[in-house]
Design a protein around this motif. Structure first.
Motif, PDB file in Angstrom:
ATOM      1  N   GLY A  81       1.389 -23.322 -12.825  1.00  0.00           N
ATOM      2  CA  GLY A  81       1.412 -21.848 -12.810  1.00  0.00           C
ATOM      3  C   GLY A  81       0.528 -21.241 -13.884  1.00  0.00           C
ATOM      4  O   GLY A  81      -0.392 -21.881 -14.401  1.00  0.00           O
ATOM      5  N   GLY A  82       0.823 -19.974 -14.225  1.00  0.00           N
ATOM      6  CA  GLY A  82      -0.017 -19.230 -15.169  1.00  0.00           C
ATOM      7  C   GLY A  82       0.070 -19.782 -16.581  1.00  0.00           C
ATOM      8  O   GLY A  82       1.107 -20.305 -16.992  1.00  0.00           O
ATOM      9  N   ARG A 146      -1.411 -23.804  -8.976  1.00  0.00           N
ATOM     10  CA  ARG A 146      -0.248 -23.182  -8.351  1.00  0.00           C
ATOM     11  C   ARG A 146       0.168 -23.862  -7.042  1.00  0.00           C
ATOM     12  O   ARG A 146       0.869 -23.272  -6.224  1.00  0.00           O
ATOM     13  N   LYS A 203       8.630 -22.357 -18.855  1.00  0.00           N
ATOM     14  CA  LYS A 203       7.394 -21.672 -19.246  1.00  0.00           C
ATOM     15  C   LYS A 203       7.199 -20.394 -18.456  1.00  0.00           C
ATOM     16  O   LYS A 203       7.468 -20.384 -17.256  1.00  0.00           O
ATOM     17  N   THR A 204       6.794 -19.337 -19.027  1.00  0.00           N
ATOM     18  CA  THR A 204       6.179 -18.166 -18.401  1.00  0.00           C
ATOM     19  C   THR A 204       6.176 -17.014 -19.390  1.00  0.00           C
ATOM     20  O   THR A 204       7.209 -16.708 -20.004  1.00  0.00           O
ATOM     21  N   ILE A 205       5.003 -16.398 -19.523  1.00  0.00           N
ATOM     22  CA  ILE A 205       4.926 -15.235 -20.426  1.00  0.00           C
ATOM     23  C   ILE A 205       5.801 -14.116 -19.893  1.00  0.00           C
ATOM     24  O   ILE A 205       6.201 -13.233 -20.630  1.00  0.00           O
ATOM     25  N   ASP A 206       6.098 -14.130 -18.580  1.00  0.00           N
ATOM     26  CA  ASP A 206       6.857 -13.034 -17.966  1.00  0.00           C
ATOM     27  C   ASP A 206       8.276 -12.928 -18.513  1.00  0.00           C
ATOM     28  O   ASP A 206       8.927 -11.898 -18.367  1.00  0.00           O
ATOM     29  N   MET A 251       1.039  -7.286 -18.005  1.00  0.00           N
ATOM     30  CA  MET A 251       1.460  -8.383 -17.120  1.00  0.00           C
ATOM     31  C   MET A 251       2.961  -8.565 -17.059  1.00  0.00           C
ATOM     32  O   MET A 251       3.686  -8.172 -17.967  1.00  0.00           O
ATOM     33  N   GLY A 252       3.353  -9.242 -16.038  1.00  0.00           N
ATOM     34  CA  GLY A 252       4.749  -9.481 -15.701  1.00  0.00           C
ATOM     35  C   GLY A 252       4.822  -9.218 -14.210  1.00  0.00           C
ATOM     36  O   GLY A 252       5.008  -8.082 -13.787  1.00  0.00           O
ATOM     37  N   ARG A 253       4.607 -10.279 -13.441  1.00  0.00           N
ATOM     38  CA  ARG A 253       4.450 -10.181 -11.989  1.00  0.00           C
ATOM     39  C   ARG A 253       5.585  -9.396 -11.328  1.00  0.00           C
ATOM     40  O   ARG A 253       5.372  -8.594 -10.443  1.00  0.00           O
ATOM     41  N   GLU A 312       3.235  -4.517 -14.666  1.00  0.00           N
ATOM     42  CA  GLU A 312       2.332  -5.007 -13.611  1.00  0.00           C
ATOM     43  C   GLU A 312       2.965  -4.948 -12.218  1.00  0.00           C
ATOM     44  O   GLU A 312       2.320  -4.623 -11.235  1.00  0.00           O
ATOM     45  N   VAL A 389      -0.041  -8.987  -7.659  1.00  0.00           N
ATOM     46  CA  VAL A 389       0.016  -7.671  -8.307  1.00  0.00           C
ATOM     47  C   VAL A 389      -0.990  -7.515  -9.438  1.00  0.00           C
ATOM     48  O   VAL A 389      -1.360  -6.395  -9.795  1.00  0.00           O
ATOM     49  N   SER A 390      -1.448  -8.660  -9.997  1.00  0.00           N
ATOM     50  CA  SER A 390      -2.439  -8.543 -11.075  1.00  0.00           C
ATOM     51  C   SER A 390      -3.736  -7.930 -10.550  1.00  0.00           C
ATOM     52  O   SER A 390      -4.548  -7.426 -11.317  1.00  0.00           O
ATOM     53  N   TYR A 428      -4.419 -11.320 -19.141  1.00  0.00           N
ATOM     54  CA  TYR A 428      -5.062 -12.588 -19.484  1.00  0.00           C
ATOM     55  C   TYR A 428      -5.344 -12.682 -20.996  1.00  0.00           C
ATOM     56  O   TYR A 428      -5.422 -13.779 -21.537  1.00  0.00           O
ATOM     57  N   ARG A 431      -2.366 -14.664 -22.635  1.00  0.00           N
ATOM     58  CA  ARG A 431      -1.782 -15.911 -22.106  1.00  0.00           C
ATOM     59  C   ARG A 431      -2.257 -17.172 -22.825  1.00  0.00           C
ATOM     60  O   ARG A 431      -1.641 -18.221 -22.684  1.00  0.00           O
TER      61      ARG A 431
HETATM   62  P1  FBP Z   1       3.729 -17.694 -14.093  1.00  0.00           P
HETATM   63  O1  FBP Z   1       4.879 -17.016 -13.421  1.00  0.00           O
HETATM   64  O2  FBP Z   1       3.176 -18.803 -13.307  1.00  0.00           O
HETATM   65  O3  FBP Z   1       4.064 -18.073 -15.494  1.00  0.00           O
HETATM   66  O4  FBP Z   1       2.533 -16.649 -14.231  1.00  0.00           O
HETATM   67  C1  FBP Z   1       2.703 -15.416 -14.785  1.00  0.00           C
HETATM   68  C2  FBP Z   1       1.496 -14.520 -14.643  1.00  0.00           C
HETATM   69  O5  FBP Z   1       0.778 -14.447 -15.859  1.00  0.00           O
HETATM   70  C3  FBP Z   1       1.914 -13.130 -14.174  1.00  0.00           C
HETATM   71  O6  FBP Z   1       2.275 -12.324 -15.254  1.00  0.00           O
HETATM   72  C4  FBP Z   1       0.712 -12.669 -13.409  1.00  0.00           C
HETATM   73  O7  FBP Z   1       1.031 -11.745 -12.409  1.00  0.00           O
HETATM   74  C5  FBP Z   1       0.197 -13.933 -12.784  1.00  0.00           C
HETATM   75  O8  FBP Z   1       0.580 -14.990 -13.638  1.00  0.00           O
HETATM   76  C6  FBP Z   1      -1.287 -13.923 -12.588  1.00  0.00           C
HETATM   77  O9  FBP Z   1      -1.629 -15.073 -11.891  1.00  0.00           O
HETATM   78  P2  FBP Z   1      -3.060 -15.728 -11.865  1.00  0.00           P
HETATM   79  O10 FBP Z   1      -3.206 -16.505 -13.129  1.00  0.00           O
HETATM   80  O11 FBP Z   1      -2.997 -16.636 -10.696  1.00  0.00           O
HETATM   81  O12 FBP Z   1      -4.067 -14.634 -11.768  1.00  0.00           O
END
Ligand code: FBP
Length: 560
Positions: A81-82, A146, A203-206, A251-253, A312, A389-390, A428, A431
């Motif tokens: 993932g991210g 992903r 893991k996830t910054i969200d 950010m925060g999907r 986001e 959504v990004s 970005y 991250r």
């Molecule tokens: P994860 O849920 O995989 O940790 O990713 C979080 C995130 O940074 C979201 O905040 C954002 O919407 C998404 O990844 C962006 O994804 P990508 O890196 O594929 O553009």
């Protein structure tokens, strides 16, 4: 030519802290089992789907009086993932524990995310390799991806690769979706007598992979501090020039934890929280009215500037948008193979096709949007079939609609100000920052602890480090069964077992802290300027955790 920046050189020397139980050594641990667990919801269905891994106890590690020895093991690790600051330290912690347990152990890194284990693309880590990445940001040590790991064929291929490398445990470092896949893989390996354990790391910054056992996912601390620094800088600029409104999407999907935390650290004039928008069923129009009202009031005070924070994922929480996007996601799957759509030569033709296919109410909503947003809504879906959504510029949508509304008010003599807006998207940027001391320590501990779980023969567990608002020596290491966090949710029209996402709780202490102050912050400038992440200096400045974690832990401890 310099090969490393001065900060890089200094950070490579940083020795991450471990909980005292783990610091005594990987071979001096004792496992304490709690009671049997059950999933957060839908117990019968989850139990039926995870016959071999369901109901296991939460476990905790204490240091043991006598040291034990470990046999030889090979482990594989995947970043999924991210990117999130600290991923490299999870791998460093895992590597150090594995080599401490037995120097003959080997750690393999699968390349490019989950596809690496399926396609057999890997590297073997050495001291020199790992040392170059200690305390650095990014996932470039092995890359991420992903790919969803969920089909029988993918599991078979993964098994073949693990057998070839004599791997007896796999660590998956990922968010809620990746750890759902970790749970499926763990169950499949047990069911098929593969003798391969699977351990996840949160893991996830969200910040939306959390629950009573997992206090926070890694990366949230550093990412929010990085965004808060940038917002603080912009606030100072706005307060100096006094001529711009800055609309900052963060950010925060899905969940708004990142926006909420960044707001608490900086105290901007407007903060939208998606979960509140959904709960109060706020339409796009009512959001515009709410924001316009603050802009007009500030203009009346002679302040034609301000800061607005936009999560986001907002667009998917606005009721009429949510319905339209769900409808759009369904038809997009068919449009990808529709020759009329694929061969349409202008974007206008594509819009017409989409409008004709959408249900009438949803078509009306789609049609009301500016062309920029309509086009962005047609971009590629993520592997789960969702809008990315990004890629949707909600901040620009709001600016455009507010400008129109203010023009109307001006023509009615109800607005005398000047509205000039700048848009930003902070995502970005945060991250891959150097992990804060908190994330460096937390991640190293998560990785070290993941190997402790492996060494005790556990599978289908998430590495857990708790008591995080205390100094690292007092952190509590252990593991939580992945099935404990699961429930059934609809994905692609079918009910599937998934790890429950933690959204912002509107009755929780973090949102309440914003709610209490936001009226004051809207009109009076109470900007805070957090500055850059601090890596050296007094520990009150360098090791301090997020407002979110502090407020949540304080409430939790008060209720014990
Ligand atoms: P994860 O849920 O995989 O940790 O990713 C979080 C995130 O940074 C979201 O905040 C954002 O919407 C998404 O990844 C962006 O994804 P990508 O890196 O594929 O553009």
């Amino acid at each position: 030519m310099k090969k490393l920046s001065p900060l890089q050189i200094e950070r490579l020397k940083y020795q991450p802290k471990l909980p005292s139980s783990l610091a005594k050594g990987i071979n001096s641990l004792e496992l304490v089992e709690g009671d049997a667990t059950q999933s957060v919801r839908d117990q019968e269905q989850i139990k039926a789907l995870f016959k071999n891994t369901y109901g296991k106890p939460v476990v905790t590690f204490n240091s043991a009086s006598a040291a034990n020895t470990s046999g030889v093991r090979n482990v594989g690790v995947i970043l999924s993932g991210g990117q999130a600051p600290g991923g490299h330290n999870v791998i460093a912690g895992l590597y150090d524990a594995l080599k401490q347990a037995n120097p003959a152990n080997k750690l393999y890194g699968f390349l490019g995310g989950p596809s690496g284990i399926i396609d057999g693309k890997y590297v073997e880590f050495t001291d020199e390799f790992i040392d170059a990445y200690r305390n650095t940001g990014g996932f470039d040590i092995i890359g991420s991806g992903r790919t969803k790991l969920e089909t029988e064929e993918q599991f078979q291929k993964s098994l073949a690769v693990c057998k070839k490398l004599n791997i007896s445990a796999v660590v998956i470092i990922g968010g809620d979706d990746s750890n759902t896949n970790a749970a499926l893989l763990a169950e499949w390996f047990v069911k098929n007598d593969a003798g391969i354990q699977v351990i996840g790391c949160p893991k996830t910054i969200d910040g939306d992979l959390k629950n009573e056992q997992i206090e926070i996912s890694f990366g949230f601390d550093t990412a929010t501090k990085t965004y808060a620094e940038l917002i603080g800088n912009i606030q100072r600029d706005a307060n100096s020039a006094k001529k711009y409104w800055h609309f900052i999407k963060i950010m925060g999907r899905s969940a708004s934890h990142v926006a909420l935390e960044a707001a608490l650290q900086t105290q901007p004039n407007i903060t939208l929280i998606s979960e509140e928008v959904e709960e109060k069923k706020m339409s796009l129009e009512s959001i515009i009215n709410y924001m316009t009202d603050i802009i007009v009031k500030r203009a009346d005070m002679g302040k034609n500037f301000g800061i607005a924070i936009i999560p986001e994922g907002l667009i998917e929480f606005i009721p009429e948008m949510k319905s339209m996007i769900a409808n759009l996601n369904d038809i997009m799957a068919t449009l990808e193979n529709d020759p009329d759509f694929v061969n349409a030569t202008t974007i206008r033709e594509k819009f017409d096709i989409v409008e004709n296919r959408l249900d009438p109410d949803n078509a009306k909503v789609y049609n009301s949007l500016p062309a920029l947003i309509k086009g962005q809504l047609l971009a590629d879906r993520d592997p789960h079939g969702n809008v990315q959504v990004s890629k949707i510029e909600t901040e620009k949508l709001l600016i455009e609609m507010i400008t129109t509304r203010l023009d109307e008010l001006k023509s009615q003599g109800e607005y005398i100000g000047k509205f000039s807006a700048q848009s930003h998207f902070f995502g970005y940027e945060g991250r891959c920052a150097f992990p804060s001391n908190f994330d460096a320590d937390y991640c190293y501990s998560l990785g070290f602890n993941a190997f402790a779980l492996i060494n005790f023969g556990l599978t289908g567990y998430l590495s857990s480090i708790r008591n995080l608002t205390k100094p690292a020596s007092q952190w509590v290491a252990g593991g939580v069964p992945l099935t404990m966090m699961m429930n059934m949710e609809k994905r692609h029209g079918e009910f599937k077992p998934v790890i429950q996402k933690a959204l912002v709780k509107l009755d929780g202490p973090v949102f309440k802290a914003l709610e209490e102050c936001r009226e004051d912050w809207a009109l009076n400038d109470r900007y805070l300027f957090p500055g850059a992440v601090q890596y050296f200096g007094p520990c009150e400045v360098c090791d301090i955790t997020t407002c979110t974690l502090q407020l949540e832990r304080a409430k939790e401890l008060a209720s014990v």
